[in-house]
Design a protein around this motif. Structure first.
Motif, PDB file in Angstrom:
ATOM      1  N   LYS A  60      31.482  10.388  33.422  1.00 24.70           N
ATOM      2  CA  LYS A  60      30.783   9.168  33.814  1.00 24.70           C
ATOM      3  C   LYS A  60      29.418   9.539  34.369  1.00 24.70           C
ATOM      4  O   LYS A  60      29.325  10.345  35.291  1.00 24.70           O
ATOM      5  CB  LYS A  60      31.575   8.399  34.871  1.00 24.70           C
ATOM      6  N   SER A 100      27.625   7.735  36.158  1.00 25.04           N
ATOM      7  CA  SER A 100      27.527   7.256  37.539  1.00 25.04           C
ATOM      8  C   SER A 100      28.039   8.272  38.546  1.00 25.04           C
ATOM      9  O   SER A 100      27.736   8.181  39.739  1.00 25.04           O
ATOM     10  CB  SER A 100      28.287   5.931  37.700  1.00 25.04           C
ATOM     11  N   ASN A 138      21.459  11.003  41.217  1.00 20.41           N
ATOM     12  CA  ASN A 138      20.139  10.606  40.728  1.00 20.41           C
ATOM     13  C   ASN A 138      19.063  11.453  41.398  1.00 20.41           C
ATOM     14  O   ASN A 138      18.163  10.943  42.054  1.00 20.41           O
ATOM     15  CB  ASN A 138      19.890   9.110  40.993  1.00 20.41           C
TER      16      ASN A 138
END
Length: 142
Positions: free
Chosen positions: A79, A81, A85
C-alpha cells in the motif's frame, strides 16, 4: 477481473497492430465521490487505473508481488499509504517501481476533472460512480 488484453506490437513501418490475448485486470480508483469540489477534503479529479497482465505473465506477476511485499513491506499488503511522504518514502517508491518495470504489463487510466461535469444527470453521485467504472472496463477490454 479476467478478460482479454489488447497487446500492441510494432509492425511494418512502425504501424501498430493489436493482438487479443486472455489476461487479468487489477483496477483501483482515487478521489472522493463528492462533485462539490469547493468542499474541503474533496478531490478535484477522480482517477481510475487498470493494470492489464496477460495470462501467460500472471504467475510471474504474482511472484513479483510476493517479492516486493517481502522485500519492501515486511510481507504485508503493498500500500502506497504505508510509505512515508518524505525522501526515504520517495526512494522506496522508486525502488518498487524499478522492480515492477521487470514485468510485462499495460496501464489503462481514466482521469475525470470533476469541475468539467455539467450534465444534471451526472451531478448525482450514483450516476457518476456507475459510468466511470464502466468506461474504464470497456476501454481496458477493447
Amino acid at each position: 477481473m479476467k478478460g482479454y488484453v489488447c497487446i500492441p506490437d510494432t509492425g511494418v513501418m512502425g504501424k501498430y497492430f493489436y493482438a487479443m490475448t486472455k489476461g487479468y485486470f487489477f483496477i483501483d480508483e482515487f478521489g472522493t465521490n463528492s462533485l462539490n469540489i469547493e468542499k474541503q477534503g474533496t478531490t478535484s479529479h477522480f482517477v481510475y487505473c487498470a493494470i492489464g497482465i496477460s495470462e501467460e505473465n500472471i504467475d510471474h506477476a504474482r511472484e513479483m508481488r510476493d517479492l516486493i511485499s517481502t522485500k519492501y513491506f515486511q510481507g504485508r499488503t503493498i500500500k502506497s499509504s504505508s510509505v512515508g511522504n518524505n525522501k526515504k518514502g520517495f526512494e522506496k517508491r522508486l525502488q518498487v517501481i524499478e522492480e515492477l518495470l521487470k514485468l510485462n504489463f499495460y496501464i489503462f487510466t481514466l482521469v475525470v476533472d470533476k469541475s468539467k461535469i455539467d450534465s444534471v444527470g451526472l451531478k448525482e453521485k450514483e450516476s457518476i460512480l456507475q459510468i466511470l467504472p464502466a468506461n474504464i472496463y470497456s476501454k481496458a477490454l477493447q
